[in-house]
Write an enzyme that holds these catalytic residues in place. Structure first.
Site, mmCIF file in Angstrom:
data_model
loop_
_atom_site.group_PDB
_atom_site.id
_atom_site.type_symbol
_atom_site.label_atom_id
_atom_site.label_comp_id
_atom_site.label_asym_id
_atom_site.label_seq_id
_atom_site.Cartn_x
_atom_site.Cartn_y
_atom_site.Cartn_z
ATOM 1 C CE LYS A 116 -4.081 -2.282 1.556
ATOM 2 N NZ LYS A 116 -3.797 -3.701 1.870
HETATM 3 C C1 LIG Z 1 -4.464 -4.728 1.413
HETATM 4 C C2 LIG Z 1 -3.717 -5.989 1.320
HETATM 5 C C3 LIG Z 1 -4.126 -7.013 0.470
HETATM 6 C C4 LIG Z 1 -5.400 -6.924 -0.352
HETATM 7 O O1 LIG Z 1 -5.292 -5.978 -1.377
HETATM 8 P P1 LIG Z 1 -6.611 -5.460 -2.136
HETATM 9 O O2 LIG Z 1 -6.158 -4.341 -2.984
HETATM 10 O O3 LIG Z 1 -7.540 -5.015 -1.051
HETATM 11 O O4 LIG Z 1 -7.154 -6.613 -2.890
HETATM 12 C C5 LIG Z 1 -3.327 -8.147 0.362
HETATM 13 N N1 LIG Z 1 -2.210 -8.275 1.097
HETATM 14 C C6 LIG Z 1 -1.794 -7.324 1.945
HETATM 15 C C7 LIG Z 1 -0.566 -7.541 2.735
HETATM 16 C C8 LIG Z 1 -2.527 -6.148 2.078
HETATM 17 O O5 LIG Z 1 -2.094 -5.197 2.914
#
Ligand SMILES: *Cc1c(COP(=O)(O)O)cnc(C)c1O
Length: 467
Positions: free
Chosen positions: A112
């Protein structure tokens, strides 16, 4: 660039307003009215660019008329300067045709950061330009919150409040949020699940008077700018493996469908992506959907991969809108029905049109641990439970022979030390910049699963900050 809502009745907005609005006023999500498209020659010309240069090149069309050069290049350079790997998003080979794209070299150790480091700066840039200030409210199942807080903590034009489900995020995840004591940061622990948190945020946005009163804004995964910034690493990985002259597949551990949807966008822009593989944990609404064409929400079950412990994948509405050719009335009907009944069947043709590209597989905790153990033994790689699900899905998918498959590693193993220790017998250590995380003081407030209580908390916080 103009943006339209998936539900078709919100105003058409430019990039700046889409960035600040998050959710559209009709409850839908914004999408570009027209997709930028790169020719093979233009994609070939991207080879050799640094990650920040590539980011500016890929995203520029989406911000045309809003963020001009040289600001865009400067913002991209600053966003990725703090990442701890020189390649920003390095690729590692783990099998003949299998690769891992490591997306955990940012400040909070989850993918993210790749979007939010830029989005925080874009907010500040646009708001400062306008002489405005906003209150960012978001829900997190773990990783979004810390990445959002980290991207906003030093910005002058934003306050940020993050809701997390109390007791349902890992201790590392919680501390990455609650130990940020900046005066523009507030953490709310909600007595409920992540979906409750997400519903609370949605109901705050649905209250127009409240929304205007505190100048509500969002950076959670429904924000278009998040999706946009995630498109970049699909280009980066595919270019390394020979795009545009060689097709590639991606497998993605999926929750809110934001990450994998960015892969779909990259494909619309001309990148030769042949397969997109969804990895789910026991909360497998997407896997069941791709098997049956019916979206049916269930009860959230806590797993070793909490960032995927959700039963409603908000960004799926974007894919739906695209395969339904932007029919806002139909999307509205389907989503309203889904909200009322917890079930939604896509028109047969729409579902069938997704099947050649998408496939999906679910893995329970035991299978996730077994994958982590196997990977450590066979390749020496230690991966977190989310990343392991992406890799397992990539291996399970039935593919054209020789198609390179890139699994997205979405979190650093040190974010989930208990699961990693359980699987491999070794407890991963935090990297140097987070080494004293467990000694830092925390600050958070517990709130009931109630929109009124959350609104009061936001008002109090914003009032204090601005008094
Ligand atoms: C947010 C997250 C996901 C899921 O991603 P999306 O974009 O919501 O599908 C998967 N793995 C980790 C470690 C995350 O932080």
């Amino acid at each position: 660039m103009d943006y339209v809502s998936t539900r078709g009745s919100a105003p058409v907005l430019g990039f700046d307003d889409v960035l600040l609005a998050g959710l559209a006023r009709d409850g839908g999500l914004y999408l570009p009215r027209e997709w930028p498209h790169f020719s093979p020659a233009e994609i070939r010309a991207m080879r050799g660019l640094s990650y920040p240069e590539l980011a500016a090149r890929v995203m520029r069309p989406f911000m045309a008329g809003s963020v001009a050069e040289p600001e865009l290049s400067r913002l991209c350079a600053e966003s990725y300067a703090g990442f701890t790997h020189p390649a920003v998003a390095p690729l590692r080979q783990i099998g003949a045709d299998q690769w891992v794209l490591e997306l955990f070299h940012g400040p909070t150790l989850a993918f993210k950061d790749y979007a939010l480091q830029l989005v925080g700066r874009l907010f500040d840039h646009v708001l400062t330009h306008r002489g405005e200030r906003v209150t960012i409210v978001g829900a997190t199942s773990g990783d979004t919150g810390s990445a959002a807080i980290e991207s906003c903590r030093d910005r002058s034009a934003v306050d940020i409040l993050i809701l997390h489900p109390k007791g349902r995020v890992s201790e590392v995840q919680r501390r990455q949020m609650t130990t940020v004591l900046s005066s523009n940061v507030s953490n709310l622990a909600v007595e409920g699940t992540f979906d409750d948190c997400q519903d609370l945020v949605k109901s705050l946005f649905a209250d127009s008077a409240f929304r205007d009163e505190v100048r509500l804004s969002a950076v959670n995964s429904i924000n278009w700018a998040r999706v946009m910034a995630q498109i970049v690493y699909y280009f980066s990985a595919a270019l390394s493996l020979g795009a545009p002259d060689r097709p590639v597949g991606f497998s993605v551990p999926t929750g809110n469908f934001g990450n994998i949807f960015a892969g779909y966008c990259a494909r619309l822009m001309g990148l030769p992506i042949q397969r997109l593989v969804v990895g789910s944990n026991t909360n497998d609404i997407l896997t069941r959907f791709f098997e049956s064409g019916v979206m049916q929400s269930g009860v959230v079950v806590p797993t070793l991969s909490p960032s995927m412990d959700i039963q409603v994948s908000s960004n799926f509405e974007r894919l739906m809108s695209l395969v339904l050719n932007g029919d806002g009335a139909l999307v509205t009907d389907l989503m309203t029905g889904f909200r009322q009944t917890g079930t939604m069947a896509l028109p047969q043709g729409a579902w069938e049109s997704m099947r050649p590209l998408f496939s999906a597989y679910r893995f329970d905790d035991a299978e996730t641990l077994a994958t982590m153990r196997w990977l450590k033994r066979e390749t020496g790689e230690t991966l977190d439970p989310h990343s392991a699900i992406g890799i397992a899905a990539g291996f399970r998918a039935v593919l054209e022979p020789g198609l390179p498959m890139v699994a997205l590693a979405t979190a650093h193993p040190a974010k989930f030390p208990d699961a990693v220790e359980q699987a491999t017998g070794t407890r991963p250590g935090l990297p140097p910049h987070l080494a004293n995380l467990f000694e830092r003081p925390e600050r958070m407030e517990t709130v009931a699963n109630d929109a009124g209580a959350v609104k009061d908390a936001v008002r109090t916080f914003v009032g204090r900050g601005r008094a």
